[in-house]
Design an enzyme around this catalytic site. Structure first.
Site, mmCIF file in Angstrom:
data_model
loop_
_atom_site.group_PDB
_atom_site.id
_atom_site.type_symbol
_atom_site.label_atom_id
_atom_site.label_comp_id
_atom_site.label_asym_id
_atom_site.label_seq_id
_atom_site.Cartn_x
_atom_site.Cartn_y
_atom_site.Cartn_z
ATOM 1 N N ASN A 1 0.843 -1.187 0.000
ATOM 2 C CA ASN A 1 0.000 0.000 0.000
ATOM 3 C C ASN A 1 0.881 1.240 0.000
ATOM 4 O O ASN A 1 1.906 1.283 0.682
ATOM 5 C CB ASN A 1 -0.906 0.015 1.238
ATOM 6 N N ASP B 1 -3.219 -0.112 8.047
ATOM 7 C CA ASP B 1 -1.986 0.689 8.009
ATOM 8 C C ASP B 1 -0.944 0.249 9.039
ATOM 9 O O ASP B 1 -0.150 1.067 9.510
ATOM 10 C CB ASP B 1 -2.289 2.181 8.191
#
Length: 167
Positions: free
Chosen positions: A108, A151
């Protein structure tokens, strides 16, 4: 031999364009073999088509559940036989089964220096606004492996930029 990349997008594709540009460099060891968007009007699809990259739309709205969508997305990505899947502004939270299927191959691009300014609601301009409101002196980008925590995957790369204060 170059690595084959599939890039997932939802919008304008500025990060996609940066990857496309990098792949044109003779010493860059990768090529984009496909781009998948969950939104048919994403300008990133046009960027892919302009670079002769296969571009596919798979709308999440066509599926009854997040799990159904992610299973269809897995099938779509698997057709490309990619070495790496890059989330470049892909605005979908992925299911654990999706993450597990691509474990170790899923990256990501996040617009902050994680672990700061990560997590739910921290994307795009929301991140930049939070960084400025916190009066940080620097920000940057994190590229991290995706795991089942939002995250929180292992950092692959970070780059910092200074924030100039305007008076």
């Amino acid at each position: 031999m170059s690595s084959k990349i599939v890039v997932l997008i939802s919008g304008g594709g500025t990060n996609l364009q940066a990857i496309i540009d990098a792949c044109t460099e003779s010493n860059y060891p990768a090529e984009i073999v496909g781009v998948v968007s969950n939104k048919a009007d994403a300008y990133g699809l046009t960027r892919a088509q302009n670079s002769n990259i296969t571009a596919v739309t798979l709308s999440h709205k066509d599926f009854a559940s997040r799990e159904d969508y992610d299973q269809a997305l897995i099938k779509e990505i698997d057709c490309f036989d990619a070495d790496l899947i890059v989330l470049a502004g892909f605005m979908r939270i992925l299911t654990p089964s999706f993450v597990q299927h691509f474990q170790g191959k899923l990256l990501n691009i996040h617009p902050s220096l994680l672990p700061k300014f990560g997590g739910k609601g921290m994307y795009g301009n929301h991140v930049h606004k939070a960084v400025i409101e916190a009066q940080e002196s620097e920000s940057g980008i994190s590229i991290h492996f995706v795991n089942e925590e939002y995250d929180k995957g292992a950092i692959f790369f970070q780059a910092k930029v200074s924030i100039e204060k305007k008076f």
